[in-house]
Design a protein around this motif. Sequence first.
Motif, PDB file in Angstrom:
ATOM      1  N   LYS A 189       0.727  -1.111  -0.024  1.00 50.46           N
ATOM      2  CA  LYS A 189       0.084   0.069  -0.051  1.00 50.46           C
ATOM      3  C   LYS A 189       0.815   1.151  -0.135  1.00 50.46           C
ATOM      4  O   LYS A 189       1.902   1.387   0.759  1.00 50.46           O
ATOM      5  N   PHE A 190       0.342   2.237  -0.747  1.00 47.56           N
ATOM      6  CA  PHE A 190       1.074   3.517  -0.700  1.00 47.56           C
ATOM      7  C   PHE A 190       1.217   4.137   0.503  1.00 47.56           C
ATOM      8  O   PHE A 190       0.072   4.039   1.518  1.00 47.56           O
ATOM      9  N   PRO A 191       2.284   4.569   1.178  1.00 46.89           N
ATOM     10  CA  PRO A 191       3.580   4.886   0.462  1.00 46.89           C
ATOM     11  C   PRO A 191       4.614   3.921   0.982  1.00 46.89           C
ATOM     12  O   PRO A 191       5.817   4.142   1.057  1.00 46.89           O
ATOM     13  N   GLY A 192       4.318   2.501   1.108  1.00 46.42           N
ATOM     14  CA  GLY A 192       5.411   1.531   1.594  1.00 46.42           C
ATOM     15  C   GLY A 192       6.481   1.862   0.480  1.00 46.42           C
ATOM     16  O   GLY A 192       6.677   1.869  -0.644  1.00 46.42           O
ATOM     17  N   ILE A 193       7.788   1.046   1.075  1.00 41.56           N
ATOM     18  CA  ILE A 193       8.988   1.168   0.215  1.00 41.56           C
ATOM     19  C   ILE A 193       9.196   0.033  -1.101  1.00 41.56           C
ATOM     20  O   ILE A 193      10.043  -0.163  -1.479  1.00 41.56           O
ATOM     21  N   GLY A 194       8.332  -0.980  -0.676  1.00 36.22           N
ATOM     22  CA  GLY A 194       8.310  -2.094  -1.467  1.00 36.22           C
ATOM     23  C   GLY A 194       9.344  -3.136  -1.075  1.00 36.22           C
ATOM     24  O   GLY A 194       9.927  -2.801   0.107  1.00 36.22           O
ATOM     25  N   ALA A 195       9.631  -4.086  -1.897  1.00 31.90           N
ATOM     26  CA  ALA A 195      10.697  -5.153  -1.635  1.00 31.90           C
ATOM     27  C   ALA A 195      11.672  -5.596  -2.563  1.00 31.90           C
ATOM     28  O   ALA A 195      10.997  -5.636  -3.895  1.00 31.90           O
ATOM     29  N   PHE A 196      12.789  -6.166  -2.594  1.00 36.49           N
ATOM     30  CA  PHE A 196      13.481  -6.534  -3.631  1.00 36.49           C
ATOM     31  C   PHE A 196      12.937  -7.948  -4.082  1.00 36.49           C
ATOM     32  O   PHE A 196      12.457  -8.737  -3.217  1.00 36.49           O
ATOM     33  N   GLN A 197      13.282  -7.992  -5.357  1.00 34.26           N
ATOM     34  CA  GLN A 197      12.777  -9.063  -5.933  1.00 34.26           C
ATOM     35  C   GLN A 197      13.738  -9.956  -6.904  1.00 34.26           C
ATOM     36  O   GLN A 197      13.896  -9.928  -7.992  1.00 34.26           O
ATOM     37  N   CYS A 198      14.670 -10.731  -5.895  1.00 41.77           N
ATOM     38  CA  CYS A 198      15.656 -11.310  -6.426  1.00 41.77           C
ATOM     39  C   CYS A 198      15.978 -12.528  -5.999  1.00 41.77           C
ATOM     40  O   CYS A 198      17.144 -12.983  -5.966  1.00 41.77           O
ATOM     41  N   TYR A 199      14.782 -13.459  -5.600  1.00 40.75           N
ATOM     42  CA  TYR A 199      15.165 -14.522  -5.039  1.00 40.75           C
ATOM     43  C   TYR A 199      14.564 -15.830  -5.525  1.00 40.75           C
ATOM     44  O   TYR A 199      14.605 -16.870  -5.298  1.00 40.75           O
ATOM     45  N   ASP A 200      14.514 -15.745  -7.080  1.00 39.07           N
ATOM     46  CA  ASP A 200      14.150 -16.785  -7.838  1.00 39.07           C
ATOM     47  C   ASP A 200      15.517 -17.565  -7.922  1.00 39.07           C
ATOM     48  O   ASP A 200      16.503 -16.913  -8.085  1.00 39.07           O
TER      49      ASP A 200
ATOM     50  N   ALA B  61      33.446 -10.438  -7.237  1.00 38.81           N
ATOM     51  CA  ALA B  61      33.855  -9.359  -6.469  1.00 38.81           C
ATOM     52  C   ALA B  61      34.587  -9.649  -5.239  1.00 38.81           C
ATOM     53  O   ALA B  61      35.077  -8.855  -4.529  1.00 38.81           O
ATOM     54  N   GLY B  62      34.822 -11.131  -5.136  1.00 39.91           N
ATOM     55  CA  GLY B  62      35.713 -11.592  -3.885  1.00 39.91           C
ATOM     56  C   GLY B  62      34.924 -11.584  -2.810  1.00 39.91           C
ATOM     57  O   GLY B  62      35.818 -11.491  -1.685  1.00 39.91           O
ATOM     58  N   ASN B  63      33.791 -11.378  -2.763  1.00 43.00           N
ATOM     59  CA  ASN B  63      32.816 -11.633  -1.306  1.00 43.00           C
ATOM     60  C   ASN B  63      31.802 -12.708  -1.569  1.00 43.00           C
ATOM     61  O   ASN B  63      30.441 -12.235  -1.708  1.00 43.00           O
ATOM     62  N   PRO B  64      32.000 -13.824  -1.907  1.00 44.12           N
ATOM     63  CA  PRO B  64      30.920 -14.959  -2.061  1.00 44.12           C
ATOM     64  C   PRO B  64      29.738 -14.815  -0.958  1.00 44.12           C
ATOM     65  O   PRO B  64      28.904 -15.270  -1.417  1.00 44.12           O
ATOM     66  N   ASP B  65      30.111 -14.267   0.222  1.00 42.06           N
ATOM     67  CA  ASP B  65      29.076 -14.508   1.063  1.00 42.06           C
ATOM     68  C   ASP B  65      28.023 -13.366   0.676  1.00 42.06           C
ATOM     69  O   ASP B  65      26.738 -13.627   1.200  1.00 42.06           O
ATOM     70  N   TRP B  66      28.173 -12.467  -0.019  1.00 46.48           N
ATOM     71  CA  TRP B  66      27.334 -11.353  -0.494  1.00 46.48           C
ATOM     72  C   TRP B  66      26.476 -12.003  -1.603  1.00 46.48           C
ATOM     73  O   TRP B  66      25.372 -11.480  -2.149  1.00 46.48           O
ATOM     74  N   GLY B  67      26.598 -13.194  -2.076  1.00 43.74           N
ATOM     75  CA  GLY B  67      25.857 -13.970  -3.094  1.00 43.74           C
ATOM     76  C   GLY B  67      24.754 -14.736  -2.455  1.00 43.74           C
ATOM     77  O   GLY B  67      23.910 -15.288  -3.296  1.00 43.74           O
ATOM     78  N   LEU B  68      24.450 -14.681  -1.086  1.00 42.44           N
ATOM     79  CA  LEU B  68      23.563 -15.539  -0.537  1.00 42.44           C
ATOM     80  C   LEU B  68      21.958 -15.024  -0.928  1.00 42.44           C
ATOM     81  O   LEU B  68      21.178 -15.904  -0.825  1.00 42.44           O
ATOM     82  N   GLY B  69      21.916 -13.805  -1.016  1.00 42.04           N
ATOM     83  CA  GLY B  69      20.522 -13.215  -1.274  1.00 42.04           C
ATOM     84  C   GLY B  69      20.540 -11.834  -0.990  1.00 42.04           C
ATOM     85  O   GLY B  69      21.644 -11.188  -1.035  1.00 42.04           O
ATOM     86  N   GLY B  70      19.541 -11.127  -1.136  1.00 41.06           N
ATOM     87  CA  GLY B  70      19.387  -9.637  -0.858  1.00 41.06           C
ATOM     88  C   GLY B  70      19.404  -9.125   0.539  1.00 41.06           C
ATOM     89  O   GLY B  70      19.806 -10.153   1.293  1.00 41.06           O
ATOM     90  N   PRO B  71      19.423  -7.933   0.791  1.00 44.20           N
ATOM     91  CA  PRO B  71      19.501  -7.438   2.195  1.00 44.20           C
ATOM     92  C   PRO B  71      18.412  -8.119   2.987  1.00 44.20           C
ATOM     93  O   PRO B  71      17.161  -8.157   2.783  1.00 44.20           O
ATOM     94  N   THR B  72      18.654  -8.485   4.257  1.00 46.48           N
ATOM     95  CA  THR B  72      17.841  -9.138   5.202  1.00 46.48           C
ATOM     96  C   THR B  72      17.131  -8.176   6.122  1.00 46.48           C
ATOM     97  O   THR B  72      16.313  -8.454   6.984  1.00 46.48           O
TER      98      THR B  72
END
Length: 460
Positions: free
Chosen positions: A200-211, A225-236
């Motif tokens: 609902k407006f004005p929510g910030i929404g959510a990242f769509q990168c989990y398929d 990038a030398g940081n494989p831990d960054w590849g586990l998903g988006g910000p929690t």
Amino acid sequence: MAECAASKSGVPVFVMMPLDTVKPCCGSGLNHRKTMARDLAALQSAGVEGIMVDVWWGIVEGEEPGMYNFDGYMKLVGMARDARLKVQAVMSFHQCGGNVGDTVNIPLPQWVVEEMDKDQDLAYTDQWGRRSYEYVSLGCDDMPVLQGRTPVQCYTDFMTAFRDHFAAFLGSTIIEIQVGMGPAGELRYPSYPESEETWKFPGIGAFQCYDKYMLSNLATAAATAGNPDWGLGGPTDAGDYNSCPDDTDFFRQDGGGWGTEYGQFFMSWYSRMLLEHGDRVLSGAASVFGHAPGVHLSAKVAGIHWHYGTESHAPELTAGYYNTQHRDGYLPIARVLGRHGAVLNFTCVEMRDHEQPQDALCQPECLVRQVAAAAREAGVGIAGENALPRYDEAAHDQVVATAQEEQMVAFTYLRMGPDLFQAENWSRFAMFVKRMSDAGSSPPRSRQKTTEDDAVSVQG
């Protein structure tokens, strides 16, 4: 776009047709046909340049892959030609239903939905496992997941069939192809879905990168990038669909994660994936329509104006626009469009800052100016739409002023229907069209100098 704008002085006005103009059941018939010819004639008499119509993937290729039924659209284009109106045809590769203003439900083609049911990772997915059937995930753009074809091949084949079917109208009646590249036809992620009251407006929404396709790409980027831990998903720690920026650790203004090395990595990757998607789909469109004289491409960018007054611009980030107080996220988009000769079509042109809820820190006027400046910098035309139905003079005043100041090449009015033809609304609309025809008669606003911060963000 210059040719279509030159047919009338000033800024040409188009009018969006109803979402259900072509009957969804078979694609062969037209709704409202008894009044259609009368309404189109009224538009022409008011000085309207033409109409915009969604050419729905779910209708045209709905039953079987490679079988295209354009009959209803052929009837409409013929009626537009007879009314001496031009046509902006939208290649609508998204679902209708679940977004602002959606009054009908037109799903993706049945055979596409069946493939998404079998492999749900073809759908955009959030961190809670919610799947979106609005548009096929860009994570599988180059994979033959749709009965042997890639999604981009399906889009290109669809546009090829449209070109071949409407060859006699291209450049004369059909003068623009708007290429849909995401939900609501916009180049973005489905980060703020209204269906089932998820957002609902004005929510910030959510990242769509989990398929699994997006996650695989993220993992590769993180390893590189030398940081494989960054590849586990988006910000929690980015909250949920209806959070405010300062309710989250990732988007808050004071030391939020978006400004950290990880945040910059993730947002760069997430936005780059969207830019590459736009480039792929527009490449296909340019290969199909690039040699059609008098036909221009355009692409639609969403007017995400809420929380624009914050540092992080959280709703833009979740939608894939890496635009913050310190970084210009629209110039990279404009440059992608420029590579393919496409006009940038932007929404919320009718809105004024003071009309919006103050606690949402909305700044639609500032946003429009930023996007228009990016278009100029990239050398692409800027066109506009109103985000919400408006029939009042205040909205018309804002559109006319913006069209004049930003040297818009066209404006598309939302939308044709009974409300537009009510006596008072119609009278104001006819005057608006006349004012738009005069919008180019005096010098536009001079371009402001780029600040030091802007210069840094443009380079980024």
